[in-house]
Motif scaffolding. Sequence first.
Motif, PDB file in Angstrom:
ATOM      1  N   ASP A  60       5.831   8.905 -13.619  1.00 63.83           N
ATOM      2  CA  ASP A  60       4.848   9.018 -14.683  1.00 63.83           C
ATOM      3  C   ASP A  60       5.479   9.823 -15.807  1.00 63.83           C
ATOM      4  O   ASP A  60       5.566  11.057 -15.731  1.00 63.83           O
ATOM      5  CB  ASP A  60       3.582   9.696 -14.151  1.00 63.83           C
ATOM      6  CG  ASP A  60       2.603  10.063 -15.256  1.00 63.83           C
ATOM      7  OD1 ASP A  60       2.729   9.507 -16.361  1.00 63.83           O
ATOM      8  OD2 ASP A  60       1.708  10.905 -14.993  1.00 63.83           O
TER       9      ASP A  60
ATOM     10  N   GLY B  50       6.208   2.603 -15.965  1.00 61.81           N
ATOM     11  CA  GLY B  50       5.141   3.539 -15.643  1.00 61.81           C
ATOM     12  C   GLY B  50       3.995   2.963 -14.848  1.00 61.81           C
ATOM     13  O   GLY B  50       2.933   3.590 -14.745  1.00 61.81           O
TER      14      GLY B  50
ATOM     15  N   ASP C  19      -1.673   1.927 -13.227  1.00 61.14           N
ATOM     16  CA  ASP C  19      -1.077   2.813 -14.226  1.00 61.14           C
ATOM     17  C   ASP C  19      -0.942   4.205 -13.612  1.00 61.14           C
ATOM     18  O   ASP C  19      -1.939   4.840 -13.247  1.00 61.14           O
ATOM     19  CB  ASP C  19      -1.962   2.853 -15.474  1.00 61.14           C
ATOM     20  CG  ASP C  19      -1.300   3.597 -16.623  1.00 61.14           C
ATOM     21  OD1 ASP C  19      -0.971   4.787 -16.462  1.00 61.14           O
ATOM     22  OD2 ASP C  19      -1.126   2.995 -17.696  1.00 61.14           O
ATOM     23  N   LEU C  20       0.306   4.704 -13.498  1.00 55.03           N
ATOM     24  CA  LEU C  20       0.532   5.982 -12.829  1.00 55.03           C
ATOM     25  C   LEU C  20       0.018   7.164 -13.637  1.00 55.03           C
ATOM     26  O   LEU C  20      -0.270   8.222 -13.075  1.00 55.03           O
ATOM     27  CB  LEU C  20       2.022   6.154 -12.541  1.00 55.03           C
ATOM     28  CG  LEU C  20       2.596   5.231 -11.473  1.00 55.03           C
ATOM     29  CD1 LEU C  20       4.098   5.416 -11.356  1.00 55.03           C
ATOM     30  CD2 LEU C  20       1.929   5.472 -10.121  1.00 55.03           C
ATOM     31  N   ALA C  21      -0.094   7.024 -14.945  1.00 59.50           N
ATOM     32  CA  ALA C  21      -0.598   8.117 -15.771  1.00 59.50           C
ATOM     33  C   ALA C  21      -2.120   8.185 -15.727  1.00 59.50           C
ATOM     34  O   ALA C  21      -2.711   9.238 -15.469  1.00 59.50           O
ATOM     35  CB  ALA C  21      -0.107   7.958 -17.206  1.00 59.50           C
TER      36      ALA C  21
ATOM     37  N   GLU D 205      -4.036   6.285 -13.685  1.00 61.30           N
ATOM     38  CA  GLU D 205      -4.470   5.967 -12.317  1.00 61.30           C
ATOM     39  C   GLU D 205      -5.642   4.987 -12.340  1.00 61.30           C
ATOM     40  O   GLU D 205      -6.652   5.149 -11.655  1.00 61.30           O
ATOM     41  CB  GLU D 205      -4.819   7.243 -11.551  1.00 61.30           C
ATOM     42  CG  GLU D 205      -3.590   8.148 -11.353  1.00 61.30           C
ATOM     43  CD  GLU D 205      -3.884   9.411 -10.569  1.00 61.30           C
ATOM     44  OE1 GLU D 205      -5.078   9.662 -10.288  1.00 61.30           O
ATOM     45  OE2 GLU D 205      -2.938  10.136 -10.246  1.00 61.30           O
TER      46      GLU D 205
END
Length: 412
Positions: free
Chosen positions: A197, A255, A277-279, A281
């Motif tokens: 991220d 990401g 989306d890892l940022a 979530e």
Amino acid sequence: MENQEPTPTQPNQRLGSPSQELPSTSSNEQTQKRNRPESPQRKSDDSAQSPKRSRNGSLPPQSFPQEIIFEILLNLPVQSLLRFRCVSKPWKSLIADNFFIKKHLKRAQNDPEFSKSCSLKSIFEDPNVNTTEIEYPSKKASRYDWIVGSCNGLICIAIREDTVLLLNPTLSVSKRLPDLGFKKRRGCYTVYGFGFDASGDDYKVVRVFCYQSKGFEDGYESIVRVYSMRTNCWRRIQDFPFGVPFSEAGKHVDGTLNWAVLSRQYRDCSCTIVSLDLAQETYKEVTQPCYGNGAGERILGVLDGCLCVLCSYGRLYAEVWVMKEYGKRESWTKLVTIPYTPIPGYEMFLTPLSVSKSGEILLRFEVNMLLYNPEKNMFRIPMFPYDAFSYIDQQEVYEESLVSPTVVNQHR
């Protein structure tokens, strides 16, 4: 007045110059001059012209500006930097500096020809592939161990589905993640994903526990948890909204983590691609290319940092599609069509791993690897040492780095 005889010319007088008698020096005065200590000015001049040598005869090291040393070390491979840590304390401190580690990683990622101890080029170009043995962090390897993914020099490994390790094999440093308490059970399975991220400067591991739901025939539900390296803990997030993922690990691109997901509605099965989306979530469905009639199983992969899909058409052929710009449907491009291979052990179509400059594509199926040349329409099997593979039945493209799994915020 008496006439005086002319005085003969002295040897140290120049001819044509006025005759001048030099003062004579006695032998005692000459001895005193030789024994007289030299002036400080003379000593400093001599020392400036001839630097003192050490006892072993070597000259003292020259002092380079810190900026030059930084640039020199920045262009060296990781293995060399690890050896040079013992040169001096300032060098060791510089090589371990977070800013230097980040710059070195970016340098390696931007240059595909950057020196590596075991390059992918050897698979495409050499008859016998060069391999490097790494130290496995687990005491005993198992056929249930598998590689989740690789990112910025870190490898995520799942051991028997209930233990997760982060490993940098170049540094020989590993970290076991906190236990979740879930054990492998009949009728249930677990899939993982691993990525970075960038907005939060954090490495994350995602675990999706899939179990049979009650009241729905052959139906599955999921429990999703995320591990953060910054906080060193797991926490639960929203479950999969589009069904459950296949048994493959999530593919890390830009990401996000991406899975091929099986949706089951009234006995009709359809395959979708779901990204996390890892940022933020959050989940979303990734639009797929127009495969045409007869499209069957789809397998996700990553080629040159781009999400790709291998779509099989029965036992006839398979197509590899690449999303050139992540999230844009119009950027899907058909890279290659691969005919069905009659090679024993390779009957099923494979996961794309890498593609060479000439267009030759590297594929994998379990522990086997296969190369296909579309220009010559020819398959070939790269030759690895007989003990190059263990029980782990998954391969990932790995890049060496100085990133440690035990240091928080090191990428900053």
